[in-house]
Design a protein around this motif. Structure first.
Motif, PDB file in Angstrom:
ATOM      1  N   TRP A  67       7.751  14.706  14.994  1.00 51.12           N
ATOM      2  CA  TRP A  67       8.352  14.125  13.798  1.00 51.12           C
ATOM      3  C   TRP A  67       9.696  14.790  13.542  1.00 51.12           C
ATOM      4  O   TRP A  67       9.847  15.984  13.730  1.00 51.12           O
TER       5      TRP A  67
ATOM      6  N   ARG B 286      11.859  11.332   5.379  1.00 49.50           N
ATOM      7  CA  ARG B 286      11.075  10.103   5.246  1.00 49.50           C
ATOM      8  C   ARG B 286      11.987   8.938   4.890  1.00 49.50           C
ATOM      9  O   ARG B 286      12.876   9.053   4.064  1.00 49.50           O
TER      10      ARG B 286
ATOM     11  N   SER C 129       9.978   3.322   4.452  1.00 50.57           N
ATOM     12  CA  SER C 129       8.657   2.907   4.941  1.00 50.57           C
ATOM     13  C   SER C 129       7.611   3.997   4.717  1.00 50.57           C
ATOM     14  O   SER C 129       6.420   3.751   4.861  1.00 50.57           O
TER      15      SER C 129
ATOM     16  N   TYR D 202       7.643   6.773   6.579  1.00 49.92           N
ATOM     17  CA  TYR D 202       7.556   7.494   7.847  1.00 49.92           C
ATOM     18  C   TYR D 202       8.840   8.260   8.121  1.00 49.92           C
ATOM     19  O   TYR D 202       9.915   7.872   7.698  1.00 49.92           O
ATOM     20  N   ARG D 203       8.696   9.323   8.874  1.00 44.95           N
ATOM     21  CA  ARG D 203       9.844  10.033   9.421  1.00 44.95           C
ATOM     22  C   ARG D 203      10.114   9.451  10.803  1.00 44.95           C
ATOM     23  O   ARG D 203       9.333   8.673  11.335  1.00 44.95           O
ATOM     24  N   ASP D 204      11.231   9.834  11.413  1.00 39.87           N
ATOM     25  CA  ASP D 204      11.519   9.407  12.781  1.00 39.87           C
ATOM     26  C   ASP D 204      10.549  10.096  13.737  1.00 39.87           C
ATOM     27  O   ASP D 204      10.065  11.191  13.468  1.00 39.87           O
ATOM     28  N   LEU D 205      10.291   9.456  14.868  1.00 38.03           N
ATOM     29  CA  LEU D 205       9.421  10.010  15.894  1.00 38.03           C
ATOM     30  C   LEU D 205      10.244  10.213  17.160  1.00 38.03           C
ATOM     31  O   LEU D 205      10.800   9.262  17.704  1.00 38.03           O
TER      32      LEU D 205
ATOM     33  N   GLY E  56      12.102   5.771  11.613  1.00 40.01           N
ATOM     34  CA  GLY E  56      11.022   5.600  10.656  1.00 40.01           C
ATOM     35  C   GLY E  56      11.139   4.315   9.855  1.00 40.01           C
ATOM     36  O   GLY E  56      10.267   4.019   9.041  1.00 40.01           O
TER      37      GLY E  56
ATOM     38  N   ASP F 280       7.468   0.292  11.848  1.00 39.92           N
ATOM     39  CA  ASP F 280       6.078   0.698  11.633  1.00 39.92           C
ATOM     40  C   ASP F 280       5.648   1.708  12.695  1.00 39.92           C
ATOM     41  O   ASP F 280       5.023   1.366  13.693  1.00 39.92           O
ATOM     42  N   VAL F 281       5.994   2.981  12.464  1.00 44.14           N
ATOM     43  CA  VAL F 281       5.729   4.037  13.438  1.00 44.14           C
ATOM     44  C   VAL F 281       4.228   4.207  13.676  1.00 44.14           C
ATOM     45  O   VAL F 281       3.802   4.491  14.789  1.00 44.14           O
ATOM     46  N   GLU F 282       3.424   4.015  12.637  1.00 44.27           N
ATOM     47  CA  GLU F 282       1.974   4.171  12.780  1.00 44.27           C
ATOM     48  C   GLU F 282       1.418   3.213  13.831  1.00 44.27           C
ATOM     49  O   GLU F 282       0.628   3.600  14.696  1.00 44.27           O
TER      50      GLU F 282
END
Length: 184
Positions: A132, A136, A139, A141-144, A158, A161-163
């Protein structure tokens, strides 16, 4: 100074072009499922918000320029239009770049089309580490950052939809371990 009509053209043309592309362009669904892969793009609500902001600022710039011309107020209509045109041009460039971004996940690899540059292909079995990075996004999320071959291969924004992308990669063994609340 430039002729005011030349400064009105960007205030009208750039938002109009963006509105046309948003309406008539290919359908941009934030998450698109195909028979052999899924594609994730920046949410349409965000890109549409940029277009609405450009259109609003274009109209506001023209109205203020006309008001300055009628009242002969200190800022000249040219000054007002240059300010609003620069905002609109910057927002248009940002909108154009963000629309380009997408992540396509397949059964054994993913392809990222970054904001700038060429496509990046990552094979799942070559992934060394998933990390990560950054703050944030809207969305949640943080960047991956995906590490493969000892270097950061690609950074997934992020904004998408990183999930769901993590679920497709299915390499949770590559995520850093957590010990006592601190990443090891």
């Amino acid at each position: 100074m430039a002729h005011p009509l030349l400064l009105v053209i960007p205030a009208v043309a750039l938002p109009a072009l963006a509105l046309f592309v948003e309406r008539a362009g290919r359908v941009r669904i934030s998450e698109r499922h195909h028979s052999h892969h899924d594609t994730y793009v920046v949410p349409v609500s965000f890109t549409r918000s940029l277009v609405i902001a450009m259109a609003f600022m274009g109209c506001l710039g023209i109205v203020l320029a006309v008001a300055c011309a009628m009242v002969e107020f200190f800022p000249t209509p040219d000054d007002v239009l240059v300010f609003f045109d620069s905002f609109i041009a910057t927002a248009f460039l940002m909108w154009w770049v963000i629309r380009r971004y997408k992540v396509s996940v397949f059964s054994d690899h993913l392809v990222v089309t970054p904001f700038f540059g060429s496509h990046v292909l990552v094979l799942y079995d070559e992934i060394d580490l998933l990390e990560w990075a950054g703050t944030r996004k809207g969305s949640g999320y943080r960047d991956l950052v995906i590490w493969a071959g000892g270097h950061g291969t690609v950074r997934i924004s992020g904004m998408v939809d990183v999930e769901q992308i993590l679920m497709a990669i299915d390499r949770f063994d590559a995520l850093p371990r957590v010990k006592g609340g601190i990443l090891s």
